[in-house]
Write an enzyme that holds these catalytic residues in place. Sequence first.
Site, mmCIF file in Angstrom:
data_model
loop_
_atom_site.group_PDB
_atom_site.id
_atom_site.type_symbol
_atom_site.label_atom_id
_atom_site.label_comp_id
_atom_site.label_asym_id
_atom_site.label_seq_id
_atom_site.Cartn_x
_atom_site.Cartn_y
_atom_site.Cartn_z
ATOM 1 N N ASP A 1 0.837 -1.210 0.000
ATOM 2 C CA ASP A 1 0.000 0.000 0.000
ATOM 3 C C ASP A 1 0.873 1.262 0.000
ATOM 4 O O ASP A 1 0.432 2.315 -0.435
ATOM 5 C CB ASP A 1 -0.900 0.002 1.237
ATOM 6 C CG ASP A 1 -0.106 -0.103 2.535
ATOM 7 O OD1 ASP A 1 0.672 -1.064 2.666
ATOM 8 O OD2 ASP A 1 -0.226 0.783 3.410
ATOM 9 N N TYR B 1 11.857 1.907 1.233
ATOM 10 C CA TYR B 1 11.087 0.660 1.099
ATOM 11 C C TYR B 1 10.011 0.823 0.028
ATOM 12 O O TYR B 1 9.895 -0.006 -0.885
ATOM 13 C CB TYR B 1 10.467 0.269 2.450
ATOM 14 C CG TYR B 1 9.438 -0.834 2.349
ATOM 15 C CD1 TYR B 1 9.826 -2.160 2.224
ATOM 16 C CD2 TYR B 1 8.068 -0.546 2.373
ATOM 17 C CE1 TYR B 1 8.876 -3.183 2.126
ATOM 18 C CE2 TYR B 1 7.118 -1.555 2.270
ATOM 19 C CZ TYR B 1 7.523 -2.862 2.154
ATOM 20 O OH TYR B 1 6.576 -3.866 2.050
ATOM 21 N N TRP C 1 -0.490 -3.671 5.938
ATOM 22 C CA TRP C 1 -0.569 -3.932 7.379
ATOM 23 C C TRP C 1 -0.674 -5.437 7.698
ATOM 24 O O TRP C 1 -1.635 -5.886 8.327
ATOM 25 C CB TRP C 1 -1.771 -3.205 7.984
ATOM 26 C CG TRP C 1 -1.842 -1.723 7.765
ATOM 27 C CD1 TRP C 1 -1.082 -0.964 6.944
ATOM 28 C CD2 TRP C 1 -2.748 -0.808 8.411
ATOM 29 N NE1 TRP C 1 -1.458 0.361 7.030
ATOM 30 C CE2 TRP C 1 -2.468 0.482 7.916
ATOM 31 C CE3 TRP C 1 -3.767 -0.963 9.356
ATOM 32 C CZ2 TRP C 1 -3.172 1.607 8.336
ATOM 33 C CZ3 TRP C 1 -4.477 0.158 9.765
ATOM 34 C CH2 TRP C 1 -4.173 1.426 9.262
#
Length: 302
Positions: free
Chosen positions: A111, A134, A159
Amino acid sequence: MVSGKLKKIKICVLGANGQLGQEFRCIAPEFEFMSFHFYDKKSCDIIKKSDVAKAIASHDFDYLINCAAYTAVDRAEKEVEQCYAINTQACNILVDVLSDTKIKLIHFSSDYIYHTYSGFPIREEDSKSPKGIYAKSKYDGEMILRKSNIPVLILRTSWVISSFGNNFLKTMLRLGAEKNAISVVNDQFGAPTYARHLANGVLDIITATISDPSRLDSFNDTYNFANEGIVTWYDIAKQIMNESKLECKVNPISTEEYPTPARRPNWSVLSKHKIKETYSLEIPHWYIAVKDCLLAVKMDQT
Ligand SMILES: NC(=O)c1ccc[n+]([C@@H]2O[C@H](COP(=O)([O-])OP(=O)(O)OC[C@H]3O[C@@H](n4cnc5c(N)ncnc54)[C@H](OP(=O)(O)O)[C@@H]3O)[C@@H](O)[C@H]2O)c1
Protein backbone atom coordinates in the site's frame (compact mmCIF):
# COMPACT_ATOMS: atom_id res chain seq x y z
CA MET A 1 -14.47 -28.47 -8.66
CA VAL A 2 -10.98 -29.75 -9.36
CA SER A 3 -10.77 -33.46 -10.09
CA GLY A 4 -8.38 -35.55 -7.99
CA LYS A 5 -7.23 -37.24 -11.24
CA LEU A 6 -5.62 -34.07 -12.55
CA LYS A 7 -1.84 -33.67 -12.47
CA LYS A 8 -0.86 -31.84 -9.30
CA ILE A 9 -0.06 -28.18 -9.74
CA LYS A 10 3.56 -27.63 -8.67
CA ILE A 11 4.20 -24.51 -6.64
CA CYS A 12 7.52 -23.01 -5.59
CA VAL A 13 7.43 -20.66 -2.59
CA LEU A 14 10.42 -18.35 -2.02
CA GLY A 15 11.00 -16.48 1.25
CA ALA A 16 9.18 -19.34 2.95
CA ASN A 17 10.15 -18.40 6.51
CA GLY A 18 8.49 -14.97 6.51
CA GLN A 19 5.00 -14.24 7.81
CA LEU A 20 3.30 -14.97 4.51
CA GLY A 21 5.60 -17.82 3.54
CA GLN A 22 4.83 -19.64 6.77
CA GLU A 23 1.11 -19.19 6.28
CA PHE A 24 1.46 -20.94 2.90
CA ARG A 25 3.22 -23.79 4.71
CA CYS A 26 0.26 -24.02 7.14
CA ILE A 27 -2.51 -24.16 4.55
CA ALA A 28 -0.65 -26.19 1.89
CA PRO A 29 -2.05 -29.56 3.12
CA GLU A 30 -5.62 -28.27 2.54
CA PHE A 31 -4.91 -27.97 -1.20
CA GLU A 32 -4.45 -31.62 -2.11
CA PHE A 33 -4.25 -31.00 -5.84
CA MET A 34 -1.20 -28.76 -5.38
CA SER A 35 2.31 -29.84 -4.43
CA PHE A 36 4.49 -27.28 -2.69
CA HIS A 37 8.23 -26.82 -2.45
CA PHE A 38 9.39 -24.25 0.07
CA TYR A 39 12.68 -22.36 -0.09
CA ASP A 40 13.86 -20.07 2.68
CA LYS A 41 16.68 -17.52 2.41
CA LYS A 42 19.27 -20.18 3.16
CA SER A 43 18.13 -22.60 0.47
CA CYS A 44 17.40 -19.86 -2.09
CA ASP A 45 18.78 -16.36 -1.72
CA ILE A 46 16.78 -14.35 -4.24
CA ILE A 47 19.59 -11.90 -4.84
CA LYS A 48 21.69 -14.79 -6.20
CA LYS A 49 20.69 -15.74 -9.73
CA SER A 50 22.31 -19.17 -9.40
CA ASP A 51 20.17 -19.95 -6.32
CA VAL A 52 16.95 -18.92 -8.05
CA ALA A 53 17.85 -20.80 -11.23
CA LYS A 54 18.66 -23.93 -9.22
CA ALA A 55 15.39 -23.77 -7.27
CA ILE A 56 13.35 -23.26 -10.44
CA ALA A 57 15.10 -26.13 -12.21
CA SER A 58 14.58 -28.57 -9.34
CA HIS A 59 10.93 -29.30 -10.25
CA ASP A 60 8.59 -28.76 -13.13
CA PHE A 61 6.89 -25.79 -11.48
CA ASP A 62 3.65 -24.21 -12.64
CA TYR A 63 3.70 -21.25 -10.23
CA LEU A 64 6.32 -19.35 -8.29
CA ILE A 65 5.08 -17.44 -5.24
CA ASN A 66 7.63 -14.84 -4.17
CA CYS A 67 7.23 -14.11 -0.45
CA ALA A 68 10.85 -12.98 -0.10
CA ALA A 69 11.21 -9.30 0.66
CA TYR A 70 13.06 -6.69 2.66
CA THR A 71 10.33 -5.39 4.98
CA ALA A 72 12.18 -3.39 7.67
CA VAL A 73 10.59 -0.14 6.53
CA ASP A 74 12.49 2.19 8.89
CA ARG A 75 15.84 0.39 8.69
CA ALA A 76 15.60 0.62 4.90
CA GLU A 77 16.31 4.36 5.13
CA LYS A 78 19.86 3.36 6.13
CA GLU A 79 20.18 -0.07 4.47
CA VAL A 80 19.34 1.33 1.06
CA GLU A 81 21.47 -1.03 -1.02
CA GLN A 82 20.23 -4.16 0.73
CA CYS A 83 16.61 -3.07 0.44
CA TYR A 84 16.91 -2.39 -3.31
CA ALA A 85 18.83 -5.63 -3.88
CA ILE A 86 16.01 -7.73 -2.40
CA ASN A 87 12.92 -5.75 -3.41
CA THR A 88 14.01 -4.40 -6.78
CA GLN A 89 17.07 -6.04 -8.30
CA ALA A 90 15.85 -9.53 -7.39
CA CYS A 91 12.88 -8.83 -9.68
CA ASN A 92 15.35 -8.64 -12.60
CA ILE A 93 16.69 -12.03 -11.53
CA LEU A 94 13.17 -13.48 -11.40
CA VAL A 95 12.45 -12.13 -14.89
CA ASP A 96 15.74 -13.54 -16.27
CA VAL A 97 15.22 -16.96 -14.76
CA LEU A 98 11.51 -17.24 -15.57
CA SER A 99 11.56 -15.85 -19.08
CA ASP A 100 12.50 -19.20 -20.65
CA THR A 101 9.83 -21.07 -18.70
CA LYS A 102 6.05 -21.22 -18.55
CA ILE A 103 6.05 -20.59 -14.82
CA LYS A 104 3.56 -18.00 -13.62
CA LEU A 105 4.80 -15.60 -10.95
CA ILE A 106 2.83 -14.30 -7.98
CA HIS A 107 4.49 -11.32 -6.33
CA PHE A 108 3.54 -9.00 -3.46
CA SER A 109 3.71 -5.26 -3.23
CA SER A 110 2.61 -2.66 -0.75
CA ASP A 111 0.00 0.00 0.00
CA TYR A 112 2.99 2.31 0.58
CA ILE A 113 3.43 2.76 -3.17
CA TYR A 114 0.21 4.80 -3.38
CA HIS A 115 0.78 7.31 -0.57
CA THR A 116 -2.08 9.46 -1.75
CA TYR A 117 -5.27 10.76 -0.15
CA SER A 118 -8.65 10.85 -1.86
CA GLY A 119 -11.05 9.87 0.90
CA PHE A 120 -12.17 6.97 -1.31
CA PRO A 121 -10.81 3.40 -1.35
CA ILE A 122 -7.67 3.41 -3.51
CA ARG A 123 -8.05 1.62 -6.84
CA GLU A 124 -5.15 -0.11 -8.55
CA GLU A 125 -4.95 2.52 -11.31
CA ASP A 126 -4.93 5.50 -8.92
CA SER A 127 -1.86 7.71 -8.71
CA LYS A 128 1.34 6.44 -7.10
CA SER A 129 3.62 8.49 -4.93
CA PRO A 130 5.94 6.16 -3.02
CA LYS A 131 7.86 7.89 -0.23
CA GLY A 132 10.85 6.36 1.48
CA ILE A 133 13.30 3.68 0.39
CA TYR A 134 11.09 0.66 1.10
CA ALA A 135 8.11 2.11 -0.79
CA LYS A 136 10.27 3.12 -3.76
CA SER A 137 12.05 -0.24 -3.85
CA LYS A 138 8.71 -2.08 -3.95
CA TYR A 139 7.38 0.21 -6.68
CA ASP A 140 10.53 -0.17 -8.79
CA GLY A 141 10.30 -3.95 -8.35
CA GLU A 142 6.72 -3.87 -9.63
CA MET A 143 7.79 -1.83 -12.66
CA ILE A 144 10.47 -4.37 -13.61
CA LEU A 145 7.97 -7.21 -13.44
CA ARG A 146 5.25 -5.26 -15.23
CA LYS A 147 7.56 -4.31 -18.12
CA SER A 148 8.73 -7.91 -18.55
CA ASN A 149 6.92 -10.44 -20.67
CA ILE A 150 6.55 -13.04 -17.94
CA PRO A 151 3.03 -13.75 -16.64
CA VAL A 152 2.87 -12.06 -13.24
CA LEU A 153 0.10 -11.41 -10.76
CA ILE A 154 1.01 -8.59 -8.38
CA LEU A 155 -0.92 -8.30 -5.13
CA ARG A 156 -0.62 -5.02 -3.24
CA THR A 157 -1.32 -5.59 0.39
CA SER A 158 -1.25 -3.61 3.65
CA TRP A 159 -0.57 -3.93 7.38
CA VAL A 160 0.25 -7.66 7.38
CA ILE A 161 -0.41 -9.60 10.59
CA SER A 162 0.27 -13.24 11.37
CA SER A 163 1.02 -15.54 14.27
CA PHE A 164 4.47 -15.85 12.64
CA GLY A 165 7.25 -13.26 12.68
CA ASN A 166 7.08 -9.78 14.12
CA ASN A 167 4.13 -7.53 13.46
CA PHE A 168 1.81 -4.97 15.04
CA LEU A 169 -0.54 -7.56 16.55
CA LYS A 170 2.29 -9.39 18.30
CA THR A 171 3.83 -6.14 19.51
CA MET A 172 0.46 -5.12 21.00
CA LEU A 173 0.15 -8.48 22.77
CA ARG A 174 3.62 -8.03 24.28
CA LEU A 175 3.07 -4.40 25.31
CA GLY A 176 -0.43 -5.18 26.57
CA ALA A 177 1.02 -7.76 28.95
CA GLU A 178 3.85 -5.46 30.09
CA LYS A 179 2.22 -2.02 30.41
CA ASN A 180 -0.82 -0.36 31.94
CA ALA A 181 -1.19 2.11 29.10
CA ILE A 182 0.16 2.64 25.60
CA SER A 183 -0.26 5.27 22.88
CA VAL A 184 -1.18 4.24 19.35
CA VAL A 185 -1.52 6.29 16.17
CA ASN A 186 -5.13 7.14 15.32
CA ASP A 187 -4.82 9.18 12.12
CA GLN A 188 -3.61 6.54 9.64
CA PHE A 189 -6.51 4.75 7.99
CA GLY A 190 -6.42 1.34 6.35
CA ALA A 191 -7.06 -2.30 7.16
CA PRO A 192 -4.90 -5.14 8.39
CA THR A 193 -4.24 -8.14 6.18
CA TYR A 194 -4.15 -11.47 7.96
CA ALA A 195 -1.41 -13.30 6.04
CA ARG A 196 -3.42 -16.54 6.34
CA HIS A 197 -6.33 -14.89 4.51
CA LEU A 198 -3.97 -13.55 1.85
CA ALA A 199 -2.35 -16.97 1.37
CA ASN A 200 -5.81 -18.54 1.07
CA GLY A 201 -6.81 -15.88 -1.45
CA VAL A 202 -3.75 -16.66 -3.59
CA LEU A 203 -4.44 -20.39 -3.60
CA ASP A 204 -8.11 -19.72 -4.37
CA ILE A 205 -6.99 -17.67 -7.38
CA ILE A 206 -4.77 -20.52 -8.57
CA THR A 207 -7.67 -22.91 -8.04
CA ALA A 208 -9.95 -20.62 -10.07
CA THR A 209 -7.48 -20.55 -12.96
CA ILE A 210 -7.24 -24.35 -12.94
CA SER A 211 -11.02 -24.79 -12.93
CA ASP A 212 -11.47 -22.13 -15.60
CA PRO A 213 -8.32 -21.50 -17.67
CA SER A 214 -9.96 -18.43 -19.28
CA ARG A 215 -9.32 -16.74 -15.94
CA LEU A 216 -5.63 -16.84 -16.81
CA ASP A 217 -6.40 -13.84 -19.04
CA SER A 218 -6.84 -11.81 -15.85
CA PHE A 219 -3.68 -13.21 -14.28
CA ASN A 220 -1.20 -10.79 -15.79
CA ASP A 221 -2.41 -7.84 -13.75
CA THR A 222 -2.20 -5.98 -10.43
CA TYR A 223 -4.72 -6.31 -7.62
CA ASN A 224 -5.18 -4.91 -4.13
CA PHE A 225 -5.75 -7.33 -1.27
CA ALA A 226 -6.46 -6.48 2.39
CA ASN A 227 -9.13 -7.44 4.87
CA GLU A 228 -12.44 -5.58 4.61
CA GLY A 229 -13.31 -2.44 6.56
CA ILE A 230 -11.57 0.81 7.49
CA VAL A 231 -9.70 1.26 10.77
CA THR A 232 -6.75 2.98 12.38
CA TRP A 233 -3.91 1.28 14.27
CA TYR A 234 -5.59 2.56 17.44
CA ASP A 235 -8.83 0.69 16.60
CA ILE A 236 -6.88 -2.51 15.99
CA ALA A 237 -4.92 -2.13 19.23
CA LYS A 238 -8.16 -1.65 21.18
CA GLN A 239 -9.64 -4.79 19.67
CA ILE A 240 -6.49 -6.79 20.44
CA MET A 241 -6.60 -5.69 24.10
CA ASN A 242 -10.35 -6.42 24.38
CA GLU A 243 -10.21 -9.82 22.70
CA SER A 244 -7.16 -10.83 24.74
CA LYS A 245 -8.60 -9.46 27.98
CA LEU A 246 -5.50 -7.36 28.54
CA GLU A 247 -6.05 -4.51 30.98
CA CYS A 248 -3.93 -2.02 29.08
CA LYS A 249 -5.42 1.36 28.23
CA VAL A 250 -4.90 2.43 24.63
CA ASN A 251 -4.54 6.18 24.12
CA PRO A 252 -4.98 7.70 20.65
CA ILE A 253 -2.13 9.84 19.33
CA SER A 254 -1.30 11.51 16.02
CA THR A 255 1.41 10.46 13.55
CA GLU A 256 3.26 13.65 14.50
CA GLU A 257 3.48 12.40 18.06
CA TYR A 258 5.06 9.12 16.88
CA PRO A 259 7.74 10.10 14.36
CA THR A 260 9.41 7.31 12.37
CA PRO A 261 12.39 7.39 9.96
CA ALA A 262 10.14 6.35 7.04
CA ARG A 263 6.92 8.26 6.37
CA ARG A 264 3.71 6.23 6.53
CA PRO A 265 0.73 6.99 4.32
CA ASN A 266 -2.25 8.29 6.30
CA TRP A 267 -4.66 6.76 3.78
CA SER A 268 -4.10 3.07 3.04
CA VAL A 269 -7.70 2.13 2.36
CA LEU A 270 -7.46 -0.26 -0.58
CA SER A 271 -10.36 -0.98 -2.91
CA LYS A 272 -10.72 -4.75 -3.24
CA HIS A 273 -13.44 -4.49 -5.86
CA LYS A 274 -11.25 -5.67 -8.75
CA ILE A 275 -9.93 -8.85 -7.14
CA LYS A 276 -13.31 -9.79 -5.65
CA GLU A 277 -15.06 -9.35 -9.01
CA THR A 278 -12.38 -11.06 -11.11
CA TYR A 279 -11.86 -14.11 -8.93
CA SER A 280 -15.17 -14.24 -7.00
CA LEU A 281 -13.18 -13.97 -3.77
CA GLU A 282 -14.79 -13.36 -0.43
CA ILE A 283 -12.44 -11.43 1.82
CA PRO A 284 -13.07 -11.54 5.58
CA HIS A 285 -13.63 -8.35 7.57
CA TRP A 286 -10.66 -6.94 9.53
CA TYR A 287 -12.43 -7.79 12.78
CA ILE A 288 -12.47 -11.49 11.85
CA ALA A 289 -8.86 -11.18 10.66
CA VAL A 290 -7.69 -9.96 14.07
CA LYS A 291 -9.82 -12.56 15.87
CA ASP A 292 -8.51 -15.43 13.70
CA CYS A 293 -4.91 -14.26 14.04
CA LEU A 294 -5.21 -14.00 17.84
CA LEU A 295 -6.58 -17.52 17.89
CA ALA A 296 -3.60 -18.74 15.84
CA VAL A 297 -1.19 -17.02 18.25
CA LYS A 298 -2.95 -18.73 21.15
CA MET A 299 -2.80 -22.12 19.46
CA ASP A 300 0.92 -21.68 18.72
CA GLN A 301 1.49 -21.06 22.45
CA THR A 302 -0.26 -24.26 23.57
N1 LIG B 1 4.65 -6.91 6.51
C1 LIG B 1 3.80 -5.98 6.08
O1 LIG B 1 3.15 -5.27 6.85
C2 LIG B 1 3.59 -5.79 4.61
C3 LIG B 1 2.75 -4.75 4.15
C4 LIG B 1 2.55 -4.59 2.79
C5 LIG B 1 3.17 -5.44 1.89
N2 LIG B 1 3.98 -6.43 2.35
C6 LIG B 1 4.63 -7.32 1.36
O2 LIG B 1 4.11 -8.63 1.55
C7 LIG B 1 5.12 -9.60 1.23
C8 LIG B 1 5.28 -10.58 2.38
O3 LIG B 1 5.67 -9.86 3.53
P1 LIG B 1 5.93 -10.55 4.94
O4 LIG B 1 5.22 -9.70 5.93
O5 LIG B 1 5.64 -12.01 4.87
O6 LIG B 1 7.49 -10.28 5.09
P2 LIG B 1 8.50 -10.94 6.11
O7 LIG B 1 7.79 -11.58 7.23
O8 LIG B 1 9.54 -9.90 6.39
O9 LIG B 1 9.16 -12.10 5.24
C9 LIG B 1 10.07 -11.85 4.23
C10 LIG B 1 10.94 -13.08 4.12
O10 LIG B 1 11.87 -12.86 3.06
C11 LIG B 1 13.10 -13.37 3.50
N3 LIG B 1 14.20 -12.78 2.75
C12 LIG B 1 14.84 -11.61 2.95
N4 LIG B 1 15.85 -11.48 2.08
C13 LIG B 1 15.85 -12.60 1.32
C14 LIG B 1 16.67 -13.07 0.27
N5 LIG B 1 17.69 -12.35 -0.18
N6 LIG B 1 16.38 -14.27 -0.27
C15 LIG B 1 15.36 -15.01 0.18
N7 LIG B 1 14.56 -14.63 1.20
C16 LIG B 1 14.80 -13.43 1.76
C17 LIG B 1 13.18 -12.99 4.97
O11 LIG B 1 14.17 -13.73 5.63
P3 LIG B 1 14.97 -13.08 6.85
O12 LIG B 1 13.91 -12.68 7.85
O13 LIG B 1 15.86 -14.17 7.29
O14 LIG B 1 15.69 -11.88 6.29
C18 LIG B 1 11.78 -13.36 5.41
O15 LIG B 1 11.69 -14.72 5.76
C19 LIG B 1 6.38 -8.79 0.92
O16 LIG B 1 6.49 -8.62 -0.46
C20 LIG B 1 6.12 -7.44 1.57
O17 LIG B 1 6.82 -6.38 0.95
C21 LIG B 1 4.18 -6.64 3.68
